[in-house]
Design a protein around this motif. Sequence first.
Motif, PDB file in Angstrom:
ATOM      1  N   GLU A 381     -15.361  23.888 -70.305  1.00  0.00           N
ATOM      2  CA  GLU A 381     -16.328  23.187 -71.163  1.00  0.00           C
ATOM      3  C   GLU A 381     -15.875  21.758 -71.440  1.00  0.00           C
ATOM      4  OE1 GLU A 381     -18.647  23.496 -75.471  1.00  0.00           O
ATOM      5  OE2 GLU A 381     -16.957  24.849 -75.063  1.00  0.00           O
ATOM      6  N   GLY A 382     -14.571  21.603 -71.780  1.00  0.00           N
ATOM      7  CA  GLY A 382     -14.052  20.267 -72.050  1.00  0.00           C
ATOM      8  C   GLY A 382     -14.132  19.357 -70.834  1.00  0.00           C
ATOM      9  N   MET A 383     -13.803  19.893 -69.645  1.00  0.00           N
ATOM     10  CA  MET A 383     -13.870  19.105 -68.419  1.00  0.00           C
ATOM     11  C   MET A 383     -15.296  18.642 -68.161  1.00  0.00           C
ATOM     12  SD  MET A 383     -11.381  21.336 -65.897  1.00  0.00           S
ATOM     13  CE  MET A 383     -11.605  20.263 -64.469  1.00  0.00           C
ATOM     14  N   LEU A 384     -16.242  19.546 -68.341  1.00  0.00           N
ATOM     15  CA  LEU A 384     -17.625  19.218 -68.045  1.00  0.00           C
ATOM     16  C   LEU A 384     -18.204  18.249 -69.082  1.00  0.00           C
ATOM     17  CD1 LEU A 384     -19.888  21.646 -66.295  1.00  0.00           C
ATOM     18  CD2 LEU A 384     -20.923  20.202 -68.015  1.00  0.00           C
ATOM     19  N   ALA A 385     -17.790  18.416 -70.337  1.00  0.00           N
ATOM     20  CA  ALA A 385     -18.296  17.535 -71.392  1.00  0.00           C
ATOM     21  C   ALA A 385     -17.859  16.088 -71.168  1.00  0.00           C
ATOM     22  CB  ALA A 385     -17.813  18.024 -72.752  1.00  0.00           C
ATOM     23  N   LEU A 386     -16.643  15.914 -70.637  1.00  0.00           N
ATOM     24  CA  LEU A 386     -16.095  14.572 -70.457  1.00  0.00           C
ATOM     25  C   LEU A 386     -16.402  13.966 -69.083  1.00  0.00           C
ATOM     26  CD1 LEU A 386     -12.589  15.155 -72.102  1.00  0.00           C
ATOM     27  CD2 LEU A 386     -14.532  13.912 -73.086  1.00  0.00           C
ATOM     28  N   ASP A 387     -16.837  14.779 -68.146  1.00  0.00           N
ATOM     29  CA  ASP A 387     -17.050  14.301 -66.779  1.00  0.00           C
ATOM     30  C   ASP A 387     -18.183  13.271 -66.716  1.00  0.00           C
ATOM     31  OD1 ASP A 387     -16.656  14.555 -63.813  1.00  0.00           O
ATOM     32  OD2 ASP A 387     -18.760  15.136 -63.974  1.00  0.00           O
ATOM     33  N   THR A 388     -17.992  12.266 -65.884  1.00  0.00           N
ATOM     34  CA  THR A 388     -19.006  11.200 -65.765  1.00  0.00           C
ATOM     35  C   THR A 388     -19.532  11.023 -64.350  1.00  0.00           C
ATOM     36  OG1 THR A 388     -17.230   9.562 -65.453  1.00  0.00           O
ATOM     37  CG2 THR A 388     -18.055   9.893 -67.712  1.00  0.00           C
ATOM     38  N   ASP A 389     -18.875  11.678 -63.361  1.00  0.00           N
ATOM     39  CA  ASP A 389     -19.283  11.435 -61.967  1.00  0.00           C
ATOM     40  C   ASP A 389     -19.860  12.667 -61.279  1.00  0.00           C
ATOM     41  OD1 ASP A 389     -17.028  12.963 -61.676  1.00  0.00           O
ATOM     42  OD2 ASP A 389     -15.829  11.441 -60.629  1.00  0.00           O
ATOM     43  N   GLY A 390     -20.046  13.772 -62.006  1.00  0.00           N
ATOM     44  CA  GLY A 390     -20.645  14.955 -61.414  1.00  0.00           C
ATOM     45  C   GLY A 390     -19.705  15.776 -60.564  1.00  0.00           C
ATOM     46  N   LEU A 391     -18.396  15.443 -60.566  1.00  0.00           N
ATOM     47  CA  LEU A 391     -17.408  16.192 -59.798  1.00  0.00           C
ATOM     48  C   LEU A 391     -16.190  16.407 -60.686  1.00  0.00           C
ATOM     49  CD1 LEU A 391     -16.821  17.372 -56.951  1.00  0.00           C
ATOM     50  CD2 LEU A 391     -15.635  15.232 -56.442  1.00  0.00           C
ATOM     51  N   LEU A 392     -15.859  17.663 -60.924  1.00  0.00           N
ATOM     52  CA  LEU A 392     -14.710  17.971 -61.781  1.00  0.00           C
ATOM     53  C   LEU A 392     -13.442  17.823 -60.951  1.00  0.00           C
ATOM     54  CD1 LEU A 392     -16.036  21.091 -63.741  1.00  0.00           C
ATOM     55  CD2 LEU A 392     -16.299  18.659 -64.255  1.00  0.00           C
ATOM     56  N   ASP A 393     -12.618  16.832 -61.336  1.00  0.00           N
ATOM     57  CA  ASP A 393     -11.446  16.480 -60.543  1.00  0.00           C
ATOM     58  C   ASP A 393     -10.205  16.497 -61.427  1.00  0.00           C
ATOM     59  OD1 ASP A 393      -9.891  15.728 -58.410  1.00  0.00           O
ATOM     60  OD2 ASP A 393     -11.074  13.963 -57.907  1.00  0.00           O
ATOM     61  N   VAL A 394      -9.100  16.084 -60.839  1.00  0.00           N
ATOM     62  CA  VAL A 394      -7.816  16.084 -61.543  1.00  0.00           C
ATOM     63  C   VAL A 394      -7.876  15.263 -62.815  1.00  0.00           C
ATOM     64  CG1 VAL A 394      -5.393  15.385 -61.334  1.00  0.00           C
ATOM     65  CG2 VAL A 394      -6.559  16.460 -59.400  1.00  0.00           C
ATOM     66  N   ASP A 395      -8.624  14.147 -62.789  1.00  0.00           N
ATOM     67  CA  ASP A 395      -8.686  13.297 -63.980  1.00  0.00           C
ATOM     68  C   ASP A 395      -9.443  13.953 -65.133  1.00  0.00           C
ATOM     69  OD1 ASP A 395     -11.057  13.172 -62.547  1.00  0.00           O
ATOM     70  OD2 ASP A 395     -11.540  11.163 -63.249  1.00  0.00           O
ATOM     71  N   ASP A 396     -10.144  15.051 -64.867  1.00  0.00           N
ATOM     72  CA  ASP A 396     -10.868  15.761 -65.928  1.00  0.00           C
ATOM     73  C   ASP A 396     -10.029  16.879 -66.543  1.00  0.00           C
ATOM     74  OD1 ASP A 396     -13.406  14.369 -65.599  1.00  0.00           O
ATOM     75  OD2 ASP A 396     -13.566  15.432 -63.695  1.00  0.00           O
ATOM     76  N   LEU A 397      -8.863  17.175 -65.952  1.00  0.00           N
ATOM     77  CA  LEU A 397      -8.032  18.279 -66.429  1.00  0.00           C
ATOM     78  C   LEU A 397      -7.338  17.924 -67.743  1.00  0.00           C
ATOM     79  CD1 LEU A 397      -6.294  19.302 -63.080  1.00  0.00           C
ATOM     80  CD2 LEU A 397      -7.941  20.690 -64.338  1.00  0.00           C
ATOM     81  N   PRO A 398      -7.109  18.916 -68.605  1.00  0.00           N
ATOM     82  CA  PRO A 398      -6.295  18.681 -69.804  1.00  0.00           C
ATOM     83  C   PRO A 398      -4.865  18.325 -69.407  1.00  0.00           C
ATOM     84  CG  PRO A 398      -7.475  20.775 -69.949  1.00  0.00           C
ATOM     85  CD  PRO A 398      -7.623  20.294 -68.551  1.00  0.00           C
ATOM     86  N   ASP A 399      -4.150  17.669 -70.299  1.00  0.00           N
ATOM     87  CA  ASP A 399      -2.802  17.184 -69.992  1.00  0.00           C
ATOM     88  C   ASP A 399      -1.848  18.307 -69.587  1.00  0.00           C
ATOM     89  OD1 ASP A 399      -3.638  14.643 -70.554  1.00  0.00           O
ATOM     90  OD2 ASP A 399      -2.843  14.608 -72.601  1.00  0.00           O
TER      91      ASP A 399
END
Length: 471
Positions: A381-399
């Motif tokens: 949910e957190g990854m998808l909420a913060l995503d801006t490019d429509g692709l869940l990638d490494v930069d969307d992962l929690p620390d």
Amino acid sequence: MATPDPKENDAHSIIISVLVVDDDEAHAEAVAESLERVGCECTIAPSGKRGIELIEGENFDIVITDLKMDDVDGLMILRKAKEELPEAEVIVLTGHSSINSAVTAMQAGAYTYLTKPLDIQELRAAVDKAAERVRLIRRNAALSRRLDEKFGFEGVIGNSPAMNRVIDKLKALAPTETTVLILGENGTGKELAARALHQNSNRKNKPFVPLNISALPQTILESELFGHEPGAFTGAVTRRIGKFEYAHGGTLFMDEVGEMPMETQIKLLRVLEDRKITRLGSNEEKAINVRLLAATNADLKEMMEKGTFRRDLYYRLSVVSVVLPPLRERQPDIPLLIEHFVKEFSKVYGKEVQGVTRAARHALMHFDWPGNIRQIRNTIEGMLALDTDGLLDVDDLPDEISPLAKTAGPDGTPLASGADFLVGRPMEEVEKYYIARALELSGGNREEAAKMLNIGERTLYRKIKEFDLKS
């Protein structure tokens, strides 16, 4: 009645449970005996009042009621049956002088009416047809269960051997009235398992009432469970209906049952034995018809040894136990959970998500997930909420998860320290190694393995045959 074919579904071979309500006890006995000879399981209520009590407290497939009785008439029995047992069929028995009332009963939902004196063959034929309708309803319910998600059972998602065992057990327990104790770490989906049991039971059209025991003071907890009368304790201004009464006819799910105070444990045990509750501040007992499901992450056996959990209550609650494995022990289910939660939160946030990159997926696959299903759900949910490019990638992962992505190559292919032996080896060996590794990581899920390898499923299938990787 026709003898059930053992090749048919369980829904077809069920024993039909019949309630016979008649204040002429000899007549009721005769009706019951004639139906028991053809395989029915009959219960007799020698008065309308007793019929109401049995309908409120037990489940029946067919109710046969006399129309004219001294205390409670057949129309009231019919209304109560339709209210408490919506899937049951009701057959009304009437004399020739009461045909108009019988027509009224038909309009109110009775399956049919039969006139006295009864013709036994006519009675059996009517029960046989009503039983077929009951079986049809159950077959349809069974079909609906089979049409659940490919790898799910009413929200319980998994295709690993551990979860397949759990799902098979839940499917077997769902149609029963058995009390079930669900065990597992926090976040493993104990409430989802309880809801699955309820939704696939004969009680599914009645309430599912969850109650978390933890952190509730004893007085509040007992009020929540049993209800209270005005003045029962300080602040009790109005009458309150407790969870047991609210769940009447349905299922009560008690989570964190290991947190229950000893005094409340004693009261709960009495309720389970007597099937009656007494509101706080009242002397009047009230019959309840509730299936109880309980859950805990505590070691109740250890608590019994320490004297903090009653042994007799433990055996009442754990008629059957279901243990939900932690997510770290069911790695093959992680890709299924990822896809499920991506779909769920794509709808919630109104976002079009192309998917999850291999590097991010690799990191999610190799995290320990101490918070289990709840944690991976919140992570997606957190990854998808913060995503801006429509692709869940490494930069969307929690620390705490993103460092694991560094153990994957640029294309997301897992790097293993033991893979150095492949340097200088023929391409065929390298290819075989990575296909086998992808199949291992995906738990044998070929669709998922093909995605990891960025090849088509048909190509993967051909390679599996070529390298003899079927096992």
